[in-house]
Design a protein around this motif. Structure first.
Motif, PDB file in Angstrom:
ATOM      1  N   THR A  61       0.808  -1.219   0.000  1.00  0.00           N
ATOM      2  CA  THR A  61       0.000   0.000   0.000  1.00  0.00           C
ATOM      3  C   THR A  61       0.843   1.272   0.000  1.00  0.00           C
ATOM      4  O   THR A  61       0.305   2.363  -0.211  1.00  0.00           O
ATOM      5  CB  THR A  61      -0.959   0.010   1.209  1.00  0.00           C
ATOM      6  N   ALA A  62       2.144   1.151   0.211  1.00  0.00           N
ATOM      7  CA  ALA A  62       3.020   2.324   0.142  1.00  0.00           C
ATOM      8  C   ALA A  62       3.428   2.654  -1.282  1.00  0.00           C
ATOM      9  O   ALA A  62       3.829   3.787  -1.572  1.00  0.00           O
ATOM     10  CB  ALA A  62       4.266   2.097   0.991  1.00  0.00           C
ATOM     11  N   THR A  63       3.331   1.662  -2.181  1.00  0.00           N
ATOM     12  CA  THR A  63       3.792   1.880  -3.549  1.00  0.00           C
ATOM     13  C   THR A  63       2.727   1.585  -4.600  1.00  0.00           C
ATOM     14  O   THR A  63       2.819   2.059  -5.738  1.00  0.00           O
ATOM     15  CB  THR A  63       5.003   0.984  -3.856  1.00  0.00           C
ATOM     16  N   GLY A  64       1.720   0.777  -4.248  1.00  0.00           N
ATOM     17  CA  GLY A  64       0.726   0.361  -5.213  1.00  0.00           C
ATOM     18  C   GLY A  64       1.162  -0.834  -6.037  1.00  0.00           C
ATOM     19  O   GLY A  64       0.401  -1.309  -6.891  1.00  0.00           O
ATOM     20  N   GLU A  65       2.363  -1.359  -5.800  1.00  0.00           N
ATOM     21  CA  GLU A  65       2.868  -2.502  -6.553  1.00  0.00           C
ATOM     22  C   GLU A  65       2.492  -3.796  -5.855  1.00  0.00           C
ATOM     23  O   GLU A  65       2.316  -3.841  -4.629  1.00  0.00           O
ATOM     24  CB  GLU A  65       4.387  -2.404  -6.696  1.00  0.00           C
ATOM     25  N   GLU A  66       2.385  -4.861  -6.626  1.00  0.00           N
ATOM     26  CA  GLU A  66       1.998  -6.151  -6.065  1.00  0.00           C
ATOM     27  C   GLU A  66       3.010  -6.603  -5.015  1.00  0.00           C
ATOM     28  O   GLU A  66       4.215  -6.456  -5.184  1.00  0.00           O
ATOM     29  CB  GLU A  66       1.873  -7.205  -7.163  1.00  0.00           C
ATOM     30  N   ALA A  67       2.489  -7.167  -3.921  1.00  0.00           N
ATOM     31  CA  ALA A  67       3.347  -7.618  -2.827  1.00  0.00           C
ATOM     32  C   ALA A  67       2.541  -8.536  -1.925  1.00  0.00           C
ATOM     33  O   ALA A  67       1.304  -8.568  -1.983  1.00  0.00           O
ATOM     34  CB  ALA A  67       3.867  -6.423  -2.020  1.00  0.00           C
ATOM     35  N   ASP A  68       3.229  -9.277  -1.097  1.00  0.00           N
ATOM     36  CA  ASP A  68       2.576 -10.139  -0.118  1.00  0.00           C
ATOM     37  C   ASP A  68       1.740  -9.276   0.822  1.00  0.00           C
ATOM     38  O   ASP A  68       2.200  -8.243   1.323  1.00  0.00           O
ATOM     39  CB  ASP A  68       3.638 -10.901   0.688  1.00  0.00           C
TER      40      ASP A  68
END
Length: 301
Positions: A61-68
């Motif tokens: 949620t800090a970058t908008g990129e996919e992550a766990d």
């Protein structure tokens, strides 16, 4: 006839701890989604195009990129668990007192009546709930949050009488897995919550699921000022002042760099409105406040 919220409360008590309720609810919804996925697959197998489900995905949620999803969940629990006791002051100082007006606009947008059963998701220390109780008292409020420490403060506020006589129940709830029945609430509110959720589409679909037909979702969130100059000044403020306020109240500036980054990474007004429509909401609209620093989006089931 027993009010619906009393029936739900009795059923919840019979089932035990909230974490068990979340698991049961998630399991039931998982079956429903598996059935839907099966029908989709069946419809596409004939032409060899078996579709994968790209509709839901977790992000940082800090970058908008996919992550766990665990990355954002752990960060949110740490930050808001740390600031829970000072959260009201943090909001007041960081918004220069404007946040109360934004809360009033959110409550007004929810279309509450004295017979409404309100679900306040990601409700934190109860800012929206207690504003509703004083401004447009509903019949009942279900106040939920992912961080137990935030709800501890909310309970203290109720003991101090801020609920204005409105019955309020509290549950630790992950908004991605809401442990309540379909079509059970007259309104759902969320303030500064959707931005911190890893799978936002799943959370929005959960909101849509628990709303009664025709009921309103009112969501207050930081957004994107349309004016380029104002937007630039605002981003400077986020970069410099949000970590400062975090350090002032918690002595932990680094964690609040995340909050500033999450605001910058959150979709703009039109993109978020499109997400609401995709989740099933109709009559989606929004109003900007403070030049678009925040927006209140609404949609109906």
């Amino acid at each position: 006839m027993q009010p619906a919220f009393l029936a739900r409360r009795a059923a919840a008590n019979a089932r035990g701890p909230v974490y068990a309720r979340v698991a049961v609810s998630a399991q039931n919804r998982g079956t429903k989604r598996q059935n839907a996925a099966y029908l989709t697959t069946e419809a596409n197998e004939s032409d060899g195009n078996i579709m994968s489900d790209n509709h839901h995905h977790s992000i940082d949620t800090a970058t908008g990129e996919e992550a766990d999803a665990a990355l954002s969940k752990e960060r949110v629990q740490h930050i808001f668990g740390t600031i829970a006791e000072q959260y009201k002051k943090f909001n007041a100082f960081s918004s220069f007192g404007l946040y109360k007006g934004w809360l009033r606009k959110t409550v007004d947008a929810a279309n509450l009546t004295d017979t409404s059963d309100l679900l306040d998701l990601a409700g934190g220390t109860g800012d929206v709930s207690y504003m509703a109780a004083s401004r447009r008292p509903p019949a009942h409020i279900q106040l939920t949050d992912f961080v137990p420490e935030m709800l501890d403060v909310a309970r203290e506020r109720m003991r101090a009488g801020e609920n204005n006589g409105v019955p309020i129940d509290f549950d630790v709830v992950d908004a991605q897995h809401v442990p309540y029945p379909d079509n059970s609430y007259d309104a759902v509110t969320m303030a500064y919550g959707i931005r911190n959720i890893p799978d936002r589409m799943q959370a929005l679909e959960e909101v849509h699921r628990v709303l009664k037909p025709g009921a309103t979702f009112a969501c207050l969130e930081f957004s994107t000022p349309p004016n380029a100059l104002w937007r630039g000044l605002y981003r400077i403020y986020l970069k410099v002042m949000i970590p400062f306020w975090g350090w002032l109240f918690t002595r932990d500036a680094e964690s609040f760099v995340y909050l500033a980054n999450s605001i910058k990474a959150f979709p703009d007004q039109e993109t978020y409105a499109a997400m609401l429509r995709e989740a099933g909401f109709k009559d989606v609209t929004w109003k900007n406040y403070a030049g678009g620093i925040v927006a209140v989006h609404t949609g109906r089931n």
